[in-house]
Enzyme design. Structure first.
Site, PDB file in Angstrom:
ATOM      1  N   HIS A 145     -46.436 -32.892  10.549  1.00  0.00           N
ATOM      2  CA  HIS A 145     -45.915 -32.161   9.138  1.00  0.00           C
ATOM      3  C   HIS A 145     -46.606 -32.722   7.794  1.00  0.00           C
ATOM      4  CE1 HIS A 145     -43.199 -30.122  12.046  1.00  0.00           C
ATOM      5  NE2 HIS A 145     -42.579 -31.408  12.305  1.00  0.00           N
TER       6      HIS A 145
HETATM    7  O1  RIB Z   1     -39.237 -31.203   9.191  1.00  0.00           O
HETATM    8  C1  RIB Z   1     -40.280 -32.056   9.218  1.00  0.00           C
HETATM    9  C2  RIB Z   1     -39.816 -33.000   8.411  1.00  0.00           C
HETATM   10  O2  RIB Z   1     -38.849 -33.780   8.703  1.00  0.00           O
HETATM   11  C3  RIB Z   1     -40.897 -34.165   8.243  1.00  0.00           C
HETATM   12  O3  RIB Z   1     -41.097 -34.707   6.652  1.00  0.00           O
HETATM   13  C4  RIB Z   1     -40.542 -35.154   8.989  1.00  0.00           C
HETATM   14  O4  RIB Z   1     -40.895 -36.631   8.794  1.00  0.00           O
HETATM   15  C5  RIB Z   1     -38.833 -35.063   8.830  1.00  0.00           C
HETATM   16  O5  RIB Z   1     -38.764 -35.581   7.696  1.00  0.00           O
END
Ligand code: RIB
Ligand code: CA
Length: 313
Positions: A242
């Site tokens: 992500h």
């Molecule tokens: O949904 C993904 C996000 O949530 C990313 O930033 C991961 O680090 C969690 O914080």
């Protein structure tokens, strides 16, 4: 001329990789500071994790701040089920020696934006938007001075990950996200629609480990820990990666595609709270307040990430 950025983060293994990618790219990105926010794990541990990553990178010139310890209105929801009890399980990294800055992270964000020329500070946010929301409340004048907010959060075509409707970062603090979406600053969103395409397959993780440096080994250990939950859940060849997509966008925006449209945050309904409702087909005349990215070039992303990680200790 490098771009001045502040990274707001809740490390988190994927946050850590994003921070490493940014700190490995000083020609393009001048990281003025890193601000921890409560999210994947509690604030105190997030701030420790952030300092560990800064020290791993060798960039101990970059200051780390602590921001808010809970969402603006709701009680904190954390994600140890994904990230482990330290929030960044996987590698064994030494306790940080660099200090945590005295100044509150929200005040650092405000001061940096107000003390630099307008439109010269970019906020790269990797966690819940609490710090940004609080900065907007404390000093509304920052909104028109921010160069751009590039945030990892939200989902539309790919739907939610912490609830059927909501992505974690937005879900944790939907009120803060609502403030950010309506503040008028230039916003670019890296949602699950993109990150689910950026899968850390075994071949890609092994290429990072094969770099043979400390950073490559640590990233491999981090992602082979955090992938466990997602591989079981999605059954894909690789877990989605992500937060580094935010930094990759700043380095090579051409890797991603999307469109400017209205993105609104559900803050009321119990069923869909935290949902990012993207008017992707422009069926309303609501203000087109964000560039909503919908696809990413995974090969190009991992080529960039792996090459930059090779530059670190
Ligand atoms: O949904 C993904 C996000 O949530 C990313 O930033 C991961 O680090 C969690 O914080
Ligand atoms: Ca994060």
């Amino acid at each position: 001329m490098s771009r001045k950025i502040i990274i707001d983060t809740d490390p988190g293994q994927d946050d850590a990789v994003a921070i490493l990618l940014a700190l490995a790219s000083p020609e393009e990105l001048d990281v003025l500071g890193i601000v921890a926010v409560a999210g994947n794990i509690g604030l105190k541990q997030n701030a420790i994790n952030a300092r560990k990553v800064v020290e791993l990178s060798g960039r101990t010139d970059v200051p780390v701040y602590a921001g808010c310890s809970r969402p603006m209105r709701r009680t904190l929801v954390t994600a140890e089920h994904v990230h482990g009890d330290t929030g960044m399980n996987g590698p064994v990294l030494p306790d940080p020696t660099i200090p945590l800055q005295e100044q509150h992270g929200v005040d650092f964000i405000i001061a940096t934006i107000m003390n630099n020329p307008p439109k010269t500070i970019t906020l790269a946010t990797l966690g819940p938007l609490t710090n940004i929301g609080m900065a907007l409340v404390k000093e509304p004048a920052i909104a028109e001075r921010i160069q751009e907010i590039v945030l990892m959060g939200g989902a539309y075509f790919e739907v939610g990950n912490i609830t059927p409707a909501a992505e974690f970062n937005i879900y944790v603090d939907p009120e803060a996200a609502d403030l950010v979406m309506k503040c008028g600053a230039k916003i670019t969103i890296q949602p699950l629609d993109v990150t689910h395409m950026i899968q850390a397959t075994p071949a890609r993780l092994n290429a990072i480990k094969a770099l043979g440096n400390k950073s490559g080994a640590a990233v491999h250990a981090m992602l082979t820990f955090s992938e466990q939950f997602d591989l079981k859940k999605y059954g894909w060849e690789g877990a989605p990666l992500h937060d580094p997509t935010v930094i990759a966008y700043l380095l090579k925006p051409e890797l991603f595609e999307g469109r400017v449209c209205n993105v609104s945050i559900e803050t009321a309904s119990e069923l869909t709270v935290g949902m990012t409702v993207a008017d992707y087909w422009h069926v309303t005349d609501k203000p087109r307040n964000a560039l909503y990215l919908r696809s990413g070039n995974a090969e190009g992303f991992y080529a960039l990430l792996t090459e930059r990680l090779s530059r670190l200790p």
